[in-house]
Design a protein around this motif. Structure first.
Motif, PDB file in Angstrom:
ATOM      1  N   UNK A  85      49.793  46.234  51.243  1.00  0.00           N
ATOM      2  CA  UNK A  85      48.767  45.451  51.938  1.00  0.00           C
ATOM      3  C   UNK A  85      48.753  44.037  51.387  1.00  0.00           C
ATOM      4  N   UNK A  86      48.087  43.161  52.130  1.00  0.00           N
ATOM      5  CA  UNK A  86      47.913  41.780  51.699  1.00  0.00           C
ATOM      6  C   UNK A  86      46.419  41.482  51.733  1.00  0.00           C
ATOM      7  N   UNK A  87      45.907  40.959  50.628  1.00  0.00           N
ATOM      8  CA  UNK A  87      44.513  40.539  50.568  1.00  0.00           C
ATOM      9  C   UNK A  87      44.460  39.051  50.875  1.00  0.00           C
ATOM     10  N   UNK A  88      43.566  38.699  51.801  1.00  0.00           N
ATOM     11  CA  UNK A  88      43.392  37.310  52.210  1.00  0.00           C
ATOM     12  C   UNK A  88      42.048  36.840  51.686  1.00  0.00           C
ATOM     13  N   UNK A  89      42.066  35.883  50.775  1.00  0.00           N
ATOM     14  CA  UNK A  89      40.822  35.304  50.285  1.00  0.00           C
ATOM     15  C   UNK A  89      40.496  34.096  51.146  1.00  0.00           C
ATOM     16  N   UNK A  90      39.233  34.002  51.550  1.00  0.00           N
ATOM     17  CA  UNK A  90      38.778  32.842  52.307  1.00  0.00           C
ATOM     18  C   UNK A  90      37.547  32.283  51.608  1.00  0.00           C
TER      19      UNK A  90
END
Length: 187
Positions: A85-90
């Motif tokens: 998976x890829x975690x996207x921080x915003x």
């Protein structure tokens, strides 16, 4: 968790979202609302006689939303890949997806802060692009690039096509076989 998260809601990002959502993949577009297309007048886009950039962007988003794409307004700041998976921080929160497509146009910030390889741009006024393969794959697992940030010409018709192409590659990877999306007229 989303199947596909797309960073950028301009022609490349929304075009990718149309294909992924239509293919039944749970799709989110994280858009900072900075598309340069929003400042354009477009007379060279196949299928339209002339359209404002803001109308073209809105139409693409509407079409993607019609297939189930979720849109959030936020600026992605960092990607972390691992464990499939890829975690996207915003700036507004965190999202997780199996695959991410970076379609940020002229903006390489999220790639540079995430360890995605970049290189000098090839188009006028494009300083930096992502160093990706012809299929859109980057050096970061499950992270892809599409549109101007992937080194294609910044014309809307070309970036939209590249977004669609990369989306087809992501869908094919998710499905484990080549994906084709062709609709036919009903008799």
């Amino acid at each position: 968790m989303y199947d596909v998260a797309i960073i950028g809601g301009g022609p490349a990002g929304s075009s990718a979202a149309i294909f992924t959502a239509k293919a039944g993949k749970k799709t989110i577009v994280i858009d900072s609302d900075q598309s340069v297309t929003k400042r354009a007048w477009v007379e060279n886009h196949y299928g339209t006689e002339g359209i404002t950039g803001p109308d073209l962007v809105a139409l693409g988003k509407k079409q993607a939303a019609g297939f189930g794409t979720e849109f959030v307004t936020a600026k992605a700041t960092k990607l972390t890949a691992g464990g499939g998976a890829v975690t996207i921080e915003t700036e507004e929160g965190t999202y997780e997806a199996r695959h991410v497509i970076i379609a940020t146009g002229m903006f390489a910030d999220v790639a540079e802060h995430s360890g995605v390889r970049t290189k000098p741009g090839t188009e006028p006024r494009i300083k930096t692009i992502i160093d990706c393969g012809p299929d859109g794959r980057t050096n970061l697992a499950n992270v892809w690039a599409a549109g101007t940030i992937a080194g294609v010409s910044m014309h809307t018709i070309i970036t939209a096509g590249d977004g669609a192409q990369v989306a087809i590659n992501v869908i094919s990877e998710l499905n484990g076989e080549r994906y084709v999306d062709h609709d036919v007229l009903k008799a």
